[in-house]
Design an enzyme around this catalytic site. Structure first.
Site, PDB file in Angstrom:
ATOM      1  N   HIS A   1       3.148   3.800  12.468  1.00 44.67           N
ATOM      2  CA  HIS A   1       2.083   4.732  12.854  1.00 44.67           C
ATOM      3  C   HIS A   1       2.617   5.803  13.804  1.00 44.67           C
ATOM      4  O   HIS A   1       1.893   6.327  14.648  1.00 44.67           O
ATOM      5  CB  HIS A   1       0.869   4.000  13.444  1.00 44.67           C
ATOM      6  CG  HIS A   1       0.158   3.160  12.413  1.00 44.67           C
ATOM      7  ND1 HIS A   1      -1.209   2.994  12.378  1.00 44.67           N
ATOM      8  CD2 HIS A   1       0.636   2.452  11.363  1.00 44.67           C
ATOM      9  CE1 HIS A   1      -1.530   2.222  11.357  1.00 44.67           C
ATOM     10  NE2 HIS A   1      -0.424   1.875  10.735  1.00 44.67           N
TER      11      HIS A   1
ATOM     12  N   GLU B   1      -5.130   1.778   2.403  1.00 44.43           N
ATOM     13  CA  GLU B   1      -5.078   0.595   3.285  1.00 44.43           C
ATOM     14  C   GLU B   1      -5.391   1.015   4.715  1.00 44.43           C
ATOM     15  O   GLU B   1      -6.112   0.328   5.436  1.00 44.43           O
ATOM     16  CB  GLU B   1      -3.688  -0.060   3.209  1.00 44.43           C
ATOM     17  CG  GLU B   1      -3.600  -1.405   3.936  1.00 44.43           C
ATOM     18  CD  GLU B   1      -3.125  -1.309   5.378  1.00 44.43           C
ATOM     19  OE1 GLU B   1      -3.068  -2.347   6.048  1.00 44.43           O
ATOM     20  OE2 GLU B   1      -2.836  -0.196   5.877  1.00 44.43           O
ATOM     21  N   GLU B   2      -4.807   2.141   5.108  1.00 40.73           N
ATOM     22  CA  GLU B   2      -4.966   2.599   6.490  1.00 40.73           C
ATOM     23  C   GLU B   2      -6.430   2.984   6.721  1.00 40.73           C
ATOM     24  O   GLU B   2      -6.976   3.822   6.018  1.00 40.73           O
ATOM     25  CB  GLU B   2      -4.041   3.800   6.762  1.00 40.73           C
ATOM     26  CG  GLU B   2      -2.560   3.521   6.557  1.00 40.73           C
ATOM     27  CD  GLU B   2      -1.993   2.501   7.548  1.00 40.73           C
ATOM     28  OE1 GLU B   2      -2.701   2.114   8.492  1.00 40.73           O
ATOM     29  OE2 GLU B   2      -0.830   2.100   7.354  1.00 40.73           O
TER      30      GLU B   2
ATOM     31  N   ASP C   1       5.753   2.051   6.973  1.00 40.77           N
ATOM     32  CA  ASP C   1       4.470   1.356   6.761  1.00 40.77           C
ATOM     33  C   ASP C   1       3.700   2.217   5.751  1.00 40.77           C
ATOM     34  O   ASP C   1       3.119   3.209   6.143  1.00 40.77           O
ATOM     35  CB  ASP C   1       3.734   1.206   8.088  1.00 40.77           C
ATOM     36  CG  ASP C   1       2.325   0.656   7.934  1.00 40.77           C
ATOM     37  OD1 ASP C   1       2.000   0.139   6.861  1.00 40.77           O
ATOM     38  OD2 ASP C   1       1.544   0.768   8.898  1.00 40.77           O
TER      39      ASP C   1
ATOM     40  N   HIS D   1       0.816  -1.212   0.000  1.00 41.79           N
ATOM     41  CA  HIS D   1       0.000   0.000   0.000  1.00 41.79           C
ATOM     42  C   HIS D   1       0.849   1.261   0.000  1.00 41.79           C
ATOM     43  O   HIS D   1       1.871   1.349   0.668  1.00 41.79           O
ATOM     44  CB  HIS D   1      -1.047  -0.009   1.123  1.00 41.79           C
ATOM     45  CG  HIS D   1      -0.538   0.063   2.529  1.00 41.79           C
ATOM     46  ND1 HIS D   1      -0.350   1.261   3.183  1.00 41.79           N
ATOM     47  CD2 HIS D   1      -0.223  -0.900   3.418  1.00 41.79           C
ATOM     48  CE1 HIS D   1       0.051   1.026   4.428  1.00 41.79           C
ATOM     49  NE2 HIS D   1       0.141  -0.277   4.593  1.00 41.79           N
TER      50      HIS D   1
HETATM   51 CO    CO Z   1       0.641  -1.068   6.542  1.00 46.48          CO
END
Ligand code: CO
Length: 356
Positions: free
Chosen positions: A327, A216-217, A184, A70
């Site tokens: 995150h 995605e998040e 991420d 992603h």
């Molecule tokens: Co991710």
């Protein structure tokens, strides 16, 4: 494990820096998509951008085998502009509210300009003891962009709905250990790009499709639409995932650890991976001499969730680069883990016909 050559390291470091520094808050991935498009173009036969913004690339022909990474990162959206020019934010993706105070944010305006702001804090000198103990909820945070009025904020180009991120540029903490704002899942994006590059001269007996997914998040949204479109026979989601080998966390609660190679998912909250695929990934790693670890069940959700449920169902799994502090704006990873993950995915692609 043998380390890659210095030039390979540099290639990876530069690629990851470029990807991590690109702006790509969930729903606003165009900048990172442009970066990826340029990086993959020499290694694909074609690509399309679907209506959601997924960048779907392919090479070769036959049954589709899909990799997914992603593009989006957790971020914010301007929720309100106060009369006195301060901004209020809402989250796009999940944040830990304890870490938000006192950071710089970059707001991208409708015109595509980047505006700098700071998440302001009340001076500790004037806080009561109980106020100091309290986590300030995102709702109450304010961003100072130097505007004295709402009109001035608007004249700077800032509007309700503009996306924002806490921007920390990529940096090397020490040799082989790096930090950036969006590992991420830009780490996963780089694994996919490198897998395309390293197999570019090979004739794989299937259609290799790489989906660089949006959103995605907070919803695993892009991958679902792409999986329907691509209808893969086999799929692997590539992630930067929850490294928690840090002080105060018992080993049994560390989903993955740095320095132990790619993490193979057994189950997360969105998928229980078919053991046939888990055994296959173990076999590839063992035969290629690649260290690996399991991601402890069952933390987080991934694009493999929606992918394995589309159409009549797809054999799908997840391989991740261990990253600490995801995150947050200071995610970190070991290049040796990133390199080992690339090798595992390349090995997977070469042997994938055994599973088709
Ligand atoms: Co991710």
């Amino acid at each position: 494990m043998r380390r890659l050559k210095f030039e390979e390291d540099m290639n990876i470091v530069e690629g990851l820096a470029k990807l991590s520094d690109a702006f790509g808050v969930a729903g606003f991935e165009d900048e990172v998509r442009d970066v990826i498009k340029e990086m993959v173009e020499p290694y694909v036969d074609g690509y399309e951008i679907d209506p959601l913004g997924n960048l779907i690339c392919w090479r070769g022909s036959g049954d589709p085998v899909m990799l997914d990474a992603h593009m989006d990162e957790v971020g914010f959206m301007v929720r309100w502009i106060e009369k006195d020019g301060f901004l209020r934010l809402t989250a796009l993706g999940s944040w830990d509210e304890r870490i938000l105070l006192g950071h710089r944010v970059v707001i991208r305006t409708r015109r595509g300009e980047k505006r700098l702001g700071v998440i302001g804090t009340t001076p500790p000198h004037i806080l009561s003891e109980s106020e100091r103990q309290k986590v300030v909820p995102l709702e109450e945070l304010f961003v100072d962009i130097g505007a004295k009025t709402r009109e001035e904020a608007l004249s700077l180009g800032v509007h309700i709905g503009d996306p924002a991120t806490i921007h920390y540029p990529f940096a090397q903490i020490r040799d082989g250990y790096v930090t950036g704002k969006a590992f991420d899942d830009r780490a996963g994006c780089l694994v996919a790009i490198e897998a395309l590059r390293l197999t570019a001269e090979e004739r794989l007996p299937y259609k290799l499709v790489v989906n660089f997914a949006v959103c995605e998040e907070g919803g695993l949204r892009g991958a679902r639409a792409a999986a329907y479109r691509v209808a893969p026979k086999l799929a692997l989601a590539l992630e930067g995932t929850i490294g928690a080998d840090i002080p105060g966390v018992p080993e049994a609660k560390q989903p993955v650890r740095l320095g132990q190679g790619p993490a193979i998912t057994l189950a997360d909250r969105s998928i229980t991976v078919n053991p046939r695929l888990v055994r296959f990934l173990e076999k590839v790693a063992e035969e290629e001499g690649i260290p690996y670890q399991y991601k402890l069940p069952a933390y987080g959700s991934t694009d493999a969730g929606p992918i394995h449920l589309e159409r009549g169902g797809t054999l799908a799994g997840v391989v991740s680069v261990p990253c600490r502090y995801i995150h947050s704006p200071v995610s970190t990873l070991l290049l040796s883990d990133l390199e080992a993950t690339i090798k595992l995915v390349v090995g997977f692609l070469r042997r994938a016909p055994e599973l088709l």
